[in-house]
Scaffold this motif. Sequence first.
Motif, mmCIF file in Angstrom:
data_model
loop_
_atom_site.group_PDB
_atom_site.id
_atom_site.type_symbol
_atom_site.label_atom_id
_atom_site.label_comp_id
_atom_site.label_asym_id
_atom_site.label_seq_id
_atom_site.Cartn_x
_atom_site.Cartn_y
_atom_site.Cartn_z
ATOM 1 N N ALA A 292 0.761 6.999 12.163
ATOM 2 C CA ALA A 292 1.411 6.116 11.193
ATOM 3 C C ALA A 292 2.915 6.337 11.165
ATOM 4 N N HIS A 293 3.338 7.589 11.293
ATOM 5 C CA HIS A 293 4.777 7.879 11.308
ATOM 6 C C HIS A 293 5.461 7.167 12.467
ATOM 7 N N GLY B 107 0.816 -1.208 0.000
ATOM 8 C CA GLY B 107 0.000 0.000 0.000
ATOM 9 C C GLY B 107 0.848 1.254 0.000
ATOM 10 N N ALA B 108 0.454 2.240 -0.834
ATOM 11 C CA ALA B 108 1.192 3.498 -0.926
ATOM 12 C C ALA B 108 0.303 4.689 -0.612
ATOM 13 N N GLY B 109 -0.602 4.510 0.363
ATOM 14 C CA GLY B 109 -1.311 5.645 0.934
ATOM 15 C C GLY B 109 -0.428 6.314 1.971
ATOM 16 N N GLY B 110 -1.027 7.155 2.811
ATOM 17 C CA GLY B 110 -0.236 7.863 3.811
ATOM 18 C C GLY B 110 0.547 6.933 4.712
ATOM 19 N N SER B 111 -0.078 5.848 5.184
ATOM 20 C CA SER B 111 0.600 4.915 6.086
ATOM 21 C C SER B 111 1.708 4.152 5.374
ATOM 22 N N GLY B 112 1.445 3.714 4.140
ATOM 23 C CA GLY B 112 2.462 2.994 3.391
ATOM 24 C C GLY B 112 3.665 3.856 3.061
ATOM 25 N N LEU B 113 3.415 5.121 2.713
ATOM 26 C CA LEU B 113 4.529 6.029 2.436
ATOM 27 C C LEU B 113 5.378 6.249 3.683
ATOM 28 N N ALA B 114 4.719 6.392 4.843
ATOM 29 C CA ALA B 114 5.470 6.560 6.088
ATOM 30 C C ALA B 114 6.312 5.324 6.387
ATOM 31 N N THR C 6 -2.566 16.491 12.100
ATOM 32 C CA THR C 6 -2.720 15.570 10.973
ATOM 33 C C THR C 6 -1.443 15.409 10.174
ATOM 34 N N GLU C 7 -0.568 16.393 10.180
ATOM 35 C CA GLU C 7 0.624 16.365 9.341
ATOM 36 C C GLU C 7 1.686 15.412 9.888
ATOM 37 N N PHE C 8 2.570 14.960 8.984
ATOM 38 C CA PHE C 8 3.728 14.170 9.412
ATOM 39 C C PHE C 8 4.627 15.037 10.288
ATOM 40 N N PRO C 9 5.187 14.489 11.374
ATOM 41 C CA PRO C 9 6.053 15.286 12.255
ATOM 42 C C PRO C 9 7.286 15.850 11.562
ATOM 43 N N ASP C 10 7.776 15.150 10.540
ATOM 44 C CA ASP C 10 9.003 15.583 9.867
ATOM 45 C C ASP C 10 8.736 16.202 8.496
ATOM 46 N N PHE C 11 7.470 16.526 8.216
ATOM 47 C CA PHE C 11 7.129 17.137 6.929
ATOM 48 C C PHE C 11 5.844 17.951 7.108
ATOM 49 N N PRO C 12 5.973 19.157 7.684
ATOM 50 C CA PRO C 12 4.774 19.943 7.992
ATOM 51 C C PRO C 12 4.062 20.443 6.739
ATOM 52 N N MET C 13 2.760 20.632 6.892
ATOM 53 C CA MET C 13 1.982 21.268 5.833
ATOM 54 C C MET C 13 2.305 22.765 5.806
ATOM 55 N N PRO C 14 2.067 23.429 4.679
ATOM 56 C CA PRO C 14 2.330 24.873 4.601
ATOM 57 C C PRO C 14 1.553 25.653 5.657
ATOM 58 N N ASP C 15 2.189 26.653 6.236
ATOM 59 C CA ASP C 15 1.573 27.446 7.299
ATOM 60 C C ASP C 15 0.350 28.212 6.817
ATOM 61 N N VAL D 170 -3.315 11.014 22.161
ATOM 62 C CA VAL D 170 -2.179 11.348 23.023
ATOM 63 C C VAL D 170 -1.669 10.105 23.754
ATOM 64 N N SER D 171 -2.570 9.301 24.326
ATOM 65 C CA SER D 171 -2.145 8.110 25.074
ATOM 66 C C SER D 171 -1.458 7.098 24.161
ATOM 67 N N TYR D 172 -1.966 6.962 22.946
ATOM 68 C CA TYR D 172 -1.361 6.009 22.025
ATOM 69 C C TYR D 172 0.043 6.443 21.631
ATOM 70 N N LEU D 173 0.230 7.738 21.359
ATOM 71 C CA LEU D 173 1.571 8.218 21.027
ATOM 72 C C LEU D 173 2.522 8.044 22.208
ATOM 73 N N ARG D 174 2.011 8.189 23.433
ATOM 74 C CA ARG D 174 2.849 7.922 24.610
ATOM 75 C C ARG D 174 3.264 6.453 24.657
ATOM 76 N N ALA D 175 2.344 5.553 24.308
ATOM 77 C CA ALA D 175 2.675 4.129 24.304
ATOM 78 C C ALA D 175 3.758 3.823 23.272
ATOM 79 N N LEU D 176 3.645 4.438 22.086
ATOM 80 C CA LEU D 176 4.686 4.249 21.078
ATOM 81 C C LEU D 176 6.017 4.823 21.550
#
Length: 447
Positions: free
Chosen positions: A377-378, A18-25, A72-81, A431-437
């Motif tokens: 996903a990231h 898959g090459a959607g958002g999750s697959g690309l990440a 919603t944006e990737f942490p290492d690739f922000p959307m335009p301000d 937030v809790s899920y990102l803490r678990a990761l």
Amino acid sequence: MHDTPDLADRHDAVCVIGAGGSGLAALKNLREQGFSVDCYERETSVGGAWNWRHDRSPVAAGTHLVTSRPLTEFPDFPMPDDWPDYPHHSRFLAYLERYADHFGLRDSIWFGTEVVAVTPVGDGRWDVTTRGTGGGDERIQRYAAVVVATGHLWSPKPWDVDVSGYRGQVLHASACKDPAQLRGRKVLVVGGGNTGCDLAVAAAPQADTVWHSTRRGYWYAPAYVFGRPADQIAALLQRWRLPLRVRQWIYARTVRLTTGDGSRFGLPAPDHRPYESHPVVNSQLVLHVGQGRISPMPDVVRCSGTTVEFADGRRVDPDLVVLATGYLPRFDFLAPELLDADADGKPDLHLHAFARRHPTLAVVGLVQADGGLLPVAHWQSVAVARWLRLRRESPDRAAAVQQQESTRPLRSWVRQRMVPSSRHWFEVSFVSYLRALEGLLERLERA
């Protein structure tokens, strides 16, 4: 009878499906950890569900994000301000395309290629059978690991009402792409999630009549609270670690002060507390109900001839029924036992990502969070990549981490007290899920 395809051994390479958002990440983060990666995408371009030109995309013409840009944006690739808080789907697709180009991912993607089988062959390795979506011979390649990123919003959930005797038109929401399809029609929208509410709102100015059938009442959250996107306020309260009961009180109070009491307009009262169902972000629904453009209706019990009957005995005669009844996960290329799926098809994965009995099989993006998917996903794919790297470099240390992770309490990453529904199979607190990761990544770094 076809000859068995020749086997090509890709040695330490990883297969991403898959090459959607999750697959690309997944592709990007695996390559950053030093893996060779082959990504297979059945369509001819990236974007997955967000590429509405794809047959399986659930996206409609007017679809916007229901989670705000910073969450919603990737942490290492922000959307335009200068982008809006809730971008249109076309901008979001452009963002995914730019992500793929920025990190040079397209040269690792096999477009127009679907995966038809993934089979374990021992020692953690997998045979992946592929073929072109336009036909042709099958091909088998052997990989050190497989990461599934096919999404879970493309296979419509069957409706539990028999429509064999109904003479009107029935469409699933995924086939209702353009508001012009609703123009001048008598439309019944079935389903109370974000998609069902968006469709009812889209139909209101187009259709002659709109009925909206829901099985239960919902909390209709505003998009903005105190001038800020509502999901950002909710995430802030979670980061402050306010108790659930306090956050529920604040949520209910906010809805009462903004959207108001929907029961005044005929909407059913919620049968659950806030955060016990996936949030519905749509204050426009109440407006259209208040204006008489949308008529709230209870659950459908039968369809016959030209008539639809509801649980309260009322009957209407729509000429179009649109089913926003949700989706079910499908992994046709995997035997259900590989994901420990139950009789209903629900996989049992650690952190909704890691196969419990197959350390080299992972799923990225199989979550439903009260925030955006891409940050999840990231960090999921970062954890998968680092886990696979540790397993390759030091199997003993990797086994120790796996043993530690097996003791993690389910409540640390799964939202509790959810309304029983397949809609909430993969529900997590953002937030809790990102803490678990984060905890998993710390263990991997210390190993």
